[in-house]
Scaffold this motif. Sequence first.
Motif, short mmCIF file in Angstrom:
data_model
loop_
_atom_site.label_atom_id
_atom_site.label_comp_id
_atom_site.label_asym_id
_atom_site.label_seq_id
_atom_site.Cartn_x
_atom_site.Cartn_y
_atom_site.Cartn_z
N VAL A 15 -36.54 -25.34 32.32
CA VAL A 15 -35.81 -26.57 31.99
C VAL A 15 -35.95 -26.88 30.49
O VAL A 15 -34.99 -27.28 29.83
CB VAL A 15 -36.29 -27.75 32.86
N TYR A 18 -33.71 -24.50 28.54
CA TYR A 18 -32.31 -24.91 28.74
C TYR A 18 -31.97 -26.12 27.87
O TYR A 18 -30.90 -26.16 27.26
CB TYR A 18 -32.07 -25.22 30.21
N LEU A 19 -32.87 -27.09 27.81
CA LEU A 19 -32.59 -28.29 27.01
C LEU A 19 -32.64 -27.98 25.51
O LEU A 19 -31.87 -28.56 24.73
CB LEU A 19 -33.59 -29.40 27.35
N SER A 22 -29.30 -26.59 24.14
CA SER A 22 -28.14 -27.47 24.04
C SER A 22 -28.01 -27.98 22.61
O SER A 22 -28.92 -27.82 21.80
CB SER A 22 -28.27 -28.64 25.02
N SER A 24 -27.35 -31.23 21.74
CA SER A 24 -27.65 -32.65 21.60
C SER A 24 -29.08 -32.80 21.12
O SER A 24 -30.01 -32.18 21.65
CB SER A 24 -27.47 -33.34 22.95
N LEU A 26 -31.18 -35.32 21.24
CA LEU A 26 -32.08 -35.93 22.22
C LEU A 26 -32.53 -34.92 23.26
O LEU A 26 -33.70 -34.89 23.65
CB LEU A 26 -31.41 -37.13 22.89
N ARG A 27 -31.62 -34.06 23.70
CA ARG A 27 -31.99 -33.02 24.67
C ARG A 27 -32.95 -32.00 24.06
O ARG A 27 -33.84 -31.49 24.73
CB ARG A 27 -30.76 -32.31 25.19
N ILE A 28 -32.78 -31.69 22.78
CA ILE A 28 -33.69 -30.76 22.11
C ILE A 28 -35.09 -31.35 22.04
O ILE A 28 -36.09 -30.67 22.29
CB ILE A 28 -33.15 -30.41 20.70
N LEU A 30 -36.40 -33.66 24.06
CA LEU A 30 -36.96 -33.67 25.41
C LEU A 30 -37.33 -32.27 25.88
O LEU A 30 -38.32 -32.08 26.59
CB LEU A 30 -35.97 -34.32 26.38
N GLY A 31 -36.56 -31.26 25.46
CA GLY A 31 -36.87 -29.88 25.81
C GLY A 31 -38.17 -29.40 25.19
O GLY A 31 -38.97 -28.72 25.85
N THR A 103 -24.22 -33.08 18.11
CA THR A 103 -23.67 -32.83 19.44
C THR A 103 -22.83 -31.56 19.39
O THR A 103 -22.69 -30.92 18.36
CB THR A 103 -22.80 -34.00 19.92
#
Length: 114
Positions: A15, A18-19, A22, A24, A26-28, A30-31, A103
Amino acid sequence: MELILCVAVGILFSVGVYLILSKSLLRIILGTSLLTHGVHLLVMTMAGLKRGASPILGDNSGSYVDPLPQALILTSIVISFGITAFFFVLAYRMNQTSGTEVTDDREGGEAANE
């Protein structure tokens, strides 16, 4: 118990990667946080659960718990918290200065190919 932790490490790694892949911001962030939590669980799983006395030489010097994995995990938690806080401040500052967020820019990529 080790099998459950190994599965949890695999899920956190997958997970997290995967993040990170991406686009984004914020996703980076959190990843990377999930990936560091996976590393913490991996170190704890590899060290195993040992029972014994505290690592002070004395009467129970024959069986003691190795403090190195605990020290490594605690150090890693502090470092990952600092890096995550820095990423959040960097993302906030980028949003303030440019007013945008990183993004998926599919329109820009298609225009560059033409």
